[in-house]
Scaffold this active site. Structure first.
Site, mmCIF file in Angstrom:
data_model
loop_
_atom_site.group_PDB
_atom_site.id
_atom_site.type_symbol
_atom_site.label_atom_id
_atom_site.label_comp_id
_atom_site.label_asym_id
_atom_site.label_seq_id
_atom_site.Cartn_x
_atom_site.Cartn_y
_atom_site.Cartn_z
ATOM 1 N N THR A 29 -1.274 -6.512 3.267
ATOM 2 C CA THR A 29 0.166 -6.484 3.531
ATOM 3 C C THR A 29 0.660 -7.874 3.910
ATOM 4 O OG1 THR A 29 1.927 -5.399 4.786
ATOM 5 C CG2 THR A 29 -0.055 -5.937 5.999
ATOM 6 N N LYS A 88 2.463 -7.586 8.327
ATOM 7 C CA LYS A 88 1.876 -7.498 9.667
ATOM 8 C C LYS A 88 1.507 -8.920 10.134
ATOM 9 C CE LYS A 88 0.467 -2.741 8.649
ATOM 10 N NZ LYS A 88 1.653 -2.014 9.054
ATOM 11 N N THR A 106 13.325 -2.814 -7.846
ATOM 12 C CA THR A 106 13.784 -4.198 -7.674
ATOM 13 C C THR A 106 12.720 -5.002 -6.938
ATOM 14 O OG1 THR A 106 16.050 -3.414 -7.564
ATOM 15 C CG2 THR A 106 15.640 -5.625 -6.688
ATOM 16 N N SER A 136 -13.220 9.070 -0.497
ATOM 17 C CA SER A 136 -12.224 8.520 0.418
ATOM 18 C C SER A 136 -12.657 8.735 1.871
ATOM 19 C CB SER A 136 -10.893 9.241 0.133
ATOM 20 O OG SER A 136 -9.909 8.853 1.034
#
Ligand code: PLP
Length: 720
Positions: free
Chosen positions: A447, A450, A480, A322
């Site tokens: 995402t 953004k 949900t 990482s």
């Protein structure tokens, strides 16, 4: 304090700490001193250095004096009011915590006291000696050391008066005796005391977060109102990078989906919440990255956490590699997986390879990294990491959160950008381009919150990999699903940006302008090839003060970024420039930043150079070539920075593609006669944008300040 984060870099020239391993330095810098809780163990050790010790004490004393001088200024009252604090005769502990300068001043005072004490202890360490007295501590600082709160109280700040009274009794975590006392009297644990102690830790290390009340206005991008509806400010730090949050076809699609499918999804993806809107968004995203499948989550934080934790816990003996600057969502996912992890130095291929070499080729490995690192603006060496992954038998996991919508001919991110021409030629084909960088990445996350202006996150990859995550990841299964209208808006945004390169090209033009103009004024920007503009401040208190000044005196909102998001000493203002900021607004930002730097005496590039540099500023690395070449920008024609009052360009062809893509679910969009005329004018080039094409009467209905251009059937009234 500022010098601390650079200690590792100066290791080779420091005779005092030079012999200490960098990993030890890092560990010391992130561990709080048990004896002096406002400073790290590294700071404590550095106070023993004959050069650094006195410098640290002097610098912290200067900070204390700085806060005291701020306390008397009129703008402090404005800050108090904006935080909902109205000084009366009695000031509570909670008010001190709410007051940014009082709490920061108190934290600085504590740190100054701790540094003085630590330096005395370091100077007289012989066994058997008594602990230094308060007078000795003060003498060690070189003068009588009144506390910050005392100095500031003298300057008339009511909160500092209260802080002065209370600073001698800082809140602390209850010890065993206190806990006993609590249980003896009430029998219950003192939860309130626990919360207060946890919060106090945040104030002490200056990582307490202040959230500004900012309400971005859809018709006035990039303008927002503050807590007061009447007070408008310019937003210069939102991640709605392209203004897609109010793009007319995104809004139109969302309105139509909302009317047809209602507000919520009604359940998890497994139970009643798996709609055609969700499935079509996933197909869209798979095509964007030319992968077999994609899976949508409620955010990319969840996507990263769920994917990495599921994969790492399932793959037998898996080891994660990482990048040290990875986002919290990846760190959490790796942690939650329980798998072994190796952290390699940020973007350091040698370090990564050294760590990969430690494991047999058949050990399952995953290299997790980002394309654009959002706090420093660096870009990961994606291709080279793919080469290492191949050599050592590892999978690659690439977070393109700050790149999707912004890089590449179709907005698929940096992996696409690196093979611009092949992707441009391949157009909208869903097929992978063999051996392209994007093809070599096994898992891509992104995402929708953004550059795409809505909300949600996703992962794209091979069919079986996606099916496995879908089948096992609790973060996907037991929640949900996103509302159909949101999912529809996200898909509209992705489609629009796939077909329109103009917004991201204009963004790059504006970013270049802002970086060049800051450089001309000696204002330090952490150098990088991306769209991120991190203005280095180098001190938590100053960064907060600069952000407050910009907001309250110049109507410009740029959030201060402090520890732990960035290293101590590398605090910054992270400016985001969009294609919708006008030339006049850019002028305003540059002027305001320059004034604030002067007012607060913040280090400029030349100051950092004299100090040996900080965060790559002042060491001659300023000229990093942008990843967007001139030729790539030119594929969008010659986009021009907007002027105040000018409408943003909206691409009618891209709007038509979006509408067509939703016809099966939402039906065709009916155009009235005016709208048809406007559309024709736009398509033939007779008008550049809707406002220009509209008859006079209809034009008046558009918002007056930098109005967003509207599609021919937008929700904004268009009447001829
Ligand atoms: N990955 C990175 C690199 C980020 O910076 C962020 C958010 O800031 C995320 C993931 C999480 O994305 P989202 O806001 O969709 O949860």
């Amino acid at each position: 304090m500022e010098k601390l984060s650079s200690l590792a870099r100066f290791k080779s020239s420091c005779p005092f700490l030079g012999g200490t391993k960098t990993s030890t330095l890092r560990a010391l810098s992130s561990t709080i001193s048990p004896r002096f809780p406002s400073i790290s163990q590294l700071t404590e050790r550095a106070t023993g250095c004959p050069i650094m010790g006195p410098a640290l004490v002097m610098r912290s004393t200067q900070m204390v004096a700085g806060y005291a001088s701020v306390a008397g200024q009129a703008d402090v009252q404005k800050i108090h009011h904006s935080k909902g604090i109205f000084p009366g005769t009695s000031v509570s502990e909670a008010d001190i915590a709410k007051c940014p300068h009082a709490s920061a001043a108190r934290a600085a005072a504590r740190m100054a006291d701790d540094l003085a004490a630590a330096s005395v202890t370091a100077k007289a360490p012989e066994a058997g000696k008594e602990a230094p007295s308060a007078a000795q501590k003060a003498a060690a600082v070189g003068k009588e050391a009144p506390s910050t709160a005392q100095k500031a109280a003298a300057a008339g700040c009511p909160f500092h008066k209260a802080a002065a009274a209370t600073e001698e009794q800082p809140a602390k975590v209850p010890d065993a005796t206190e806990k006993q006392a609590t249980s003896a009297t009430s029998g219950a644990y003192n939860y309130d005391k626990f919360y207060a102690a946890e919060l106090d830790k945040k104030h002490k290390d200056q990582s307490y977060r202040y959230f500004n009340n900012i309400n971005r206005l859809a018709t006035k991008f990039p303008i927002a109102h503050t807590a007061s509806v009447k007070e408008e400010v310019q937003v210069w730090c939102a991640n709605d990078y392209l203004g897609m949050g109010n793009n007319p076809v995104v809004l139109e699609t969302m309105h139509r989906a909302l009317d047809k499918y209602g507000a919520g999804a009604g359940g998890t993806r497994n139970i009643a919440g798996n709609s055609a809107m969700h499935l079509s968004l996933e197909r869209e995203l798979a095509t964007l990255h030319r992968k077999e499948s994609a899976l949508v989550f409620s955010s990319c934080y969840v996507a990263n956490d769920a994917t990495l934790s599921t994969l790492g816990s399932k793959l037998p003996g898996c080891v994660y590699f990482s990048d040290a600057s990875n986002h919290a969502s990846m760190i959490q996912g790796i942690r939650h997986s329980g798998a072994k992890k190796e952290i390699f130095k940020h973007n350091d291929l040698n370090d990564l390879e050294a760590k990969l070499q430690k494991y047999p080729k058949d050990t399952p490995k995953i290299i997790a990294f980002e394309s654009v690192y959002s706090m420093c603006g660096s870009i990961g060496p994606i291709k080279e990491i793919c080469d290492l992954a191949k050599k050592y038998g590892a999978l690659t996991f690439l977070d393109e959160v700050h790149a999707v919508g912004l890089y590449g001919p179709r907005g698929a991110g940096v992996a696409e950008h690196l093979d611009w021409e092949s992707h441009q030629i391949a157009g909208q084909s869903p097929e992978p381009i063999k051996d392209s960088v994007m093809d070599r990445i096994d898992m891509i996350t992104g995402t929708l919150g953004k550059a795409y202006g809505t909300v949600g996150g996703y992962v794209a990859g091979s069919r079986d990999f996606i099916d496995m995550i879908r089948s096992y990841a609790p973060g996907f299964i037991f929640t949900t699903s996103l509302p159909p209208a949101t999912v529809a808006g996200a898909r509209a945004s992705v489609i629009y940006q796939k077909h329109h390169v103009g917004d991201r090209a204009l963004k790059q033009i504006n970013v270049r302008t802002v970086k060049e103009r800051f450089a001309a004024l000696d204002i330090p920007v952490v150098p990088g090839p991306s769209h991120i503009v991190p203005v280095l401040v180098g001190d938590a208190g100053l960064a907060k003060a600069a952000s407050d000044k910009l907001l309250h005196e110049h109507g410009i909102y740029v959030q201060a970024i402090n520890y732990p998001t960035v290293a101590v000493g590398e605090e910054r203002l992270r400016v985001t420039v969009t294609p919708r900021h006008t030339a006049e607004q850019i002028d305003g930002l540059i002027g305001a930043m320059n004034t604030v730097f002067t007012d607060l005496d913040i280090n400029r590039i030349s100051d950092w150079a004299k100090l040996g540099g900080r965060a790559n500023v002042g060491i001659g690395k300023e000229n990093v070539a942008p990843i967007w070449s001139n030729a790539q920008i030119n594929t969008a024609g010659q986009p021009q920075t907007l002027r105040d009052g000018e409408a943003a360009v909206v691409d009618v062809t891209a709007i038509q593609v979006v509408r067509k893509s939703f016809e099966d679910l939402l039906g065709a969009v009916e155009l009235n006669e005016t709208e048809r005329k406007v559309e024709a004018a736009l398509l033939t080039g007779a008008a550049k944008h809707v406002a220009e094409a509209l008859p006079k009467k209809a034009k008046a209905t558009l918002a007056p300040v930098n109005p967003v251009d509207v599609p021919v059937t937008s929700t904004v009234a268009v009447s001829a």
